[in-house]
Design a protein around this motif. Structure first.
Motif, PDB file in Angstrom:
ATOM      1  N   ASP B 136       0.802  -1.207   0.000  1.00  0.00           N
ATOM      2  CA  ASP B 136       0.000   0.000   0.000  1.00  0.00           C
ATOM      3  C   ASP B 136       0.841   1.264   0.000  1.00  0.00           C
ATOM      4  N   GLU B 190       0.359   5.475  10.863  1.00  0.00           N
ATOM      5  CA  GLU B 190      -0.910   5.503  11.598  1.00  0.00           C
ATOM      6  C   GLU B 190      -2.056   5.927  10.700  1.00  0.00           C
ATOM      7  N   LYS B 191      -1.760   6.874   9.835  1.00  0.00           N
ATOM      8  CA  LYS B 191      -2.786   7.376   8.920  1.00  0.00           C
ATOM      9  C   LYS B 191      -3.194   6.287   7.937  1.00  0.00           C
ATOM     10  N   LEU B 192      -2.198   5.620   7.401  1.00  0.00           N
ATOM     11  CA  LEU B 192      -2.483   4.589   6.400  1.00  0.00           C
ATOM     12  C   LEU B 192      -3.282   3.436   6.989  1.00  0.00           C
ATOM     13  N   CYS B 194      -4.948   3.500   9.801  1.00  0.00           N
ATOM     14  CA  CYS B 194      -6.029   3.958  10.661  1.00  0.00           C
ATOM     15  C   CYS B 194      -5.936   3.364  12.055  1.00  0.00           C
ATOM     16  N   ARG B 195      -4.739   3.194  12.529  1.00  0.00           N
ATOM     17  CA  ARG B 195      -4.554   2.681  13.888  1.00  0.00           C
ATOM     18  C   ARG B 195      -3.541   3.543  14.593  1.00  0.00           C
ATOM     19  N   LYS B 196      -3.834   3.830  15.828  1.00  0.00           N
ATOM     20  CA  LYS B 196      -2.889   4.588  16.619  1.00  0.00           C
ATOM     21  C   LYS B 196      -1.858   3.621  17.201  1.00  0.00           C
TER      22      LYS B 196
END
Ligand code: SF4
Ligand code: SF4
Ligand code: SF4
Ligand code: SF4
Lengths: 343, 442
Positions: B136, B190-192, B194-196
């Motif tokens: 990705d 984290e953005k890609l 969607c997890r912190k």
């Protein structure tokens, strides 16, 4: 036992002995090279060296009095320095213990820490000299000038007024009397008010920076100046060091030289408190070690490194090896931004 | 994501040709490795991983990936894999080692650049292997000029995160800037995904990688054993396979691999002649399937006891040091482990590499150094003179071998390596004679 556990154990015992030891009649002497604070009162198990130095210098017999009747005591002091050196700071100091407890609280609160850049470290270095000057020269000079006046008495323990230990350690025995401004005179107001501010800064500092006060401490300075004669030393095998920088990152005093050093074998630096965290976390076999009288008492090992509960990813088990595949479940963690893609 | 290969039929045909040729040459290497009965039985798992990645058309470790799990490509060991795992994604090391892929890359990057960059460009732009169609985003650390421009070239095909690596790591300023870069990568990941990334997940990720590192270090120790329990080409292959495997699976396989070597050591089993010259393979990365150099050296009677390449021994050598486990500390630890002990010649000054090589020569009782220079790899070539000087002082001969992924120069290399190994071998037995009269009584 891991070195850090051992250090905590010693630190706790030392704290108990030095703050409550007096209750069971323990007295380790008047000249301890550590912040066994005099203001703790009767329950203390020994006395801070700086208190007595200021006390004698400021006219209670003058500097000569420090030396003559106290010669055996001073000898004892140097012997203690010789045998333990900076380990007094990392392993015994009650104020150091309090800082480490606050440090633990910080971690529990999920907070990171501040670190001092080398430039900042260099800029802050004079402060401890100023404080040492304060504790030696001011008492010496106030005696002849002010004799037994109020000013002289208010200036007689100048460093103590600014020492965070004076305000913080007595709290541990329930003594809150020291947390007050001394309104007897202008000098008194000034000294104690500054002291309270320092104590406040100390609490904030210790909650955000590892071993905050040790960068400013005149006691640590005195011990550090004697590190050459001390028989405890931190050694480094510079040829085998990979300069991974781990020792520097774990060092509470942010001592950069410990990892950049490429020539010297003796790496006991002025600021080092001999906490041995660097040895415990160095992954290279025998690169860092502590020696006592030239004999190696503790050394870095690969095995030791990988038995670290954090580094090995497990809390209790010693062997980090066998790779049972623990795949992450997809629903763990919280969304940050849903569906977005970096461009 | 539209890809170049979809646009015209001609391209499709070219791609198919490349894929076929790549498959053939990879299979050949795998076959040769499999035919070697000196290899540990537990090596099969690594061969499988490579076969799956290069030949079987399956996606990476197919079953281990959850649907929707992100895959992030990395182009260097200086990319922080800890974050990728902590965010629940999977990293794949993408540096290419295939001759055909290098040819395929020629449209995209200059022909004079090193084959690692050319092959990487070819693999990614054409999506030659299934895994190259899967990811990705890719992280491209700006180490050498080739990698830096590669990042730009690849950004036409997929999201690229450039990671600016300082070239002088000695100063505190560059360390602080690097730390900022590391925080930026973390945010990107984290953005890609969607997890912190939090304390718990990061700690876990560090632990998982540490387990692999522990095994990699075990292998490092085992390679220093005398008699020799593993050939360099096998050890290096096992390490190479990490690039296409998930960390836990790899660590498990490596544990078994090491256990087998351990057993060999206990039994006193050796895979090489006592008199075999012990070789340190230094220099440019040796990336599967470009296995010709380690194979040649060992075919000619030498043993690669140790290497210093970033796709093998250096790949997993340096762990993250953590004492308290707070976020700050872990991230600083990751930032430090990525560049501080790294001996990549993209750093200047690079005195650390000289120290490292000296350590290796001593620890592995090296008889000769073979210095691999990939054509176009300026920085490794630049340092060859320094290394040679240093080796001279240590009394260890050095052979500079310049080559690329083209199999055609094998014969010529063979002659040179043979001569070099004969010379070091002779020197070695001479030294043995001096130190032990009885041994050379025959
Ligand atoms: S206030 Fe500080 S210097 Fe004074 S006695 Fe207490 S610990 Fe020692
Ligand atoms: S340097 Fe730190 S540990 Fe040492 S005496 Fe001072 S406060 Fe205590
Ligand atoms: S942790 Fe050990 S190997 Fe790493 S820089 Fe420090 S002394 Fe060197
Ligand atoms: S150099 Fe090592 S022993 Fe000294 S303070 Fe730092 S971590 Fe502790």
């Amino acid at each position: 036992m891991r070195m850090s556990t051992l250090r905590w154990t010693v630190l706790v015992i030392a704290f108990i002995v030095l703050t409550y030891g007096g209750l069971v009649g323990i007295s380790l002497g008047d000249f301890l090279p550590t912040f066994a604070c005099w203001y703790v009162g009767e329950s203390r198990g020994g006395d801070c060296f700086l208190w007595h130095v200021q006390h004698h210098f400021s006219g209670h017999g003058g500097p000569g009095y420090l030396v003559r009747p106290n010669a055996p005591m001073l000898l004892y002091f140097f012997l203690l320095l010789l045998v333990l050196g900076k380990a007094w700071c990392g392993w015994i100091c009650p104020l150091g213990f309090i800082m480490d407890v606050l440090d633990l609280a910080r971690r529990r609160l999920n907070m990171g820490y501040l670190f001092f850049s080398q430039r900042l470290r260099a800029r802050l270095a004079p402060i401890k000299w100023v404080l040492l000057f304060l504790s030696l020269v001011v008492p010496l000079s106030c005696f002849p000038f002010f004799m037994r006046s109020q000013i002289a008495s208010d200036l007689s323990q100048p460093y103590c007024q600014w020492c965070p230990a004076k305000y913080v350690v007595p709290l541990c025995v329930g003594n809150v009397e020291e947390i007050a401004v001394n309104f007897r005179s202008g000098v008194g107001i000034f000294m104690t008010a500054v002291g309270l501010v320092v104590a406040g800064l100390f609490l904030i500092g210790a909650l955000t920076k590892r071993r905050f006060w040790c960068s400013f401490c005149p006691m640590g300075l005195v011990i550090g100046l004697c590190r050459k004669i001390s028989i405890v030393k931190l050694k480094k095998n510079c040829q085998a060091c990979t300069r991974c920088g781990i020792c520097y990152n774990v060092c509470p005093l942010d001592i950069e030289e410990i990892f950049t050093e490429r020539t010297r074998t003796n790496v006991t630096y002025q600021d080092c408190i001999l906490c041995m965290k660097c040895i415990e976390n160095c992954p290279e076999e025998g690169v860092l070690s502590a020696t006592f009288c030239g004999r190696t008492i503790y050394r870095a090992t690969q095995k030791g490194f990988f038995s670290n509960p954090v580094a090995s990813g497990r809390r209790a088990r010693q062997e980090p090896a066998v790779g049972a595949a623990d795949t992450i479940s997809a629903d763990e963690g919280e969304p940050v931004l849903s569906g977005s893609r970096p461009s | 994501m539209p890809r170049q290969e979809d646009t015209t039929e001609e391209l499709q045909r070219r791609k198919a040709r490349f894929v076929r040729a790549l498959g053939r040459s990879t299979e050949k290497v795998l076959h040769e490795l499999e035919a070697d009965d000196r290899r540990p039985a537990t090596m099969n798992r690594f061969l499988d991983v490579l076969r799956r990645a290069f030949l079987s058309g399956e996606e990476v470790d197919g079953p281990a990936l959850h649907p929707g799990q992100k895959v992030i490509g990395t182009y260097c060991i200086m990319a922080p894999e800890e974050f990728i795992y902590a965010a629940g994604a999977v990293p794949i090391r993408l540096c290419g080692g295939s001759y055909e892929a290098a040819l395929a890359g020629d449209d995209l990057v200059p022909r004079d650049i090193c084959p690692v960059v050319r092959a990487s460009a070819g693999l990614t732009s054409f999506g030659l292997l299934p895994i190259y169609r899967r990811f990705d985003a890719v992280i491209v650390p700006t180490t050498c000029d080739g990698k830096r421009k590669l990042g730009e070239a690849l950004s036409d095909f997929l999201p690229v995160w450039m990671l600016e690596v300082p070239h002088i790591k000695e100063t505190e300023r560059s360390r602080i800037e690097w730390l900022e870069q590391i925080y930026a990568v973390k945010r990107n990941i984290e953005k890609l995904t969607c997890r912190k990334i939090n304390r718990k997940t990061l700690r876990e990720a560090i632990g998982r990688i540490a387990r692999a590192q522990y095994q990699a270090r075990r292998l490092h120790e085992l390679r220093s054993a005398d008699p020799i329990v593993v050939l360099g080409q096998h050890a290096m292959l096992a390490l190479n396979a990490y690039a296409y495997d998930t960390v836990d699976e790899w660590a498990g396989a490596m544990t078994r691999f090491n256990d087998e070597l351990e057993q060999r050591r206990r039994q006193g089993r050796s895979v090489a002649d006592k008199r075999a010259p012990r070789v340190l393979l230094a220099g440019s990365p040796v990336v599967f399937p470009n296995w010709k150099l380690p194979m040649l050296i060992e075919e000619m009677g030498g043993v690669v006891v140790i290497d210093e390449t970033c796709m093998a021994d250096r790949l997993l050598y340096d762990p993250v040091g953590v004492s308290e486990g707070s976020m700050t500390e872990m991230i600083r630890g990751i930032a430090a482990r990525l560049i501080m002990p790294c001996t990549c010649p993209s750093f200047s000054p690079n005195e650390d590499r000289m120290y490292r090589l000296r350590q290796l020569v001593e620890k592995f009782r090296v008889d000769g150094v073979i210095y691999h220079v990939l054509k176009g790899c300026m920085i490794y070539d630049f340092e060859v003179a320094r290394v040679e000087r240093m080796m001279k002082e240590a009394g260890v001969p050095l052979l500079r071998v310049e080559t690329d992924y083209n199999p055609e120069d094998v014969e010529q290399l063979r002659t040179r390596i043979e001569a070099f190994l004969e010379m070091t071998g002779a020197k070695k037995s001479e030294a043995r004679c001096e130190s032990n009269e009885i041994l050379c009584g025959n």
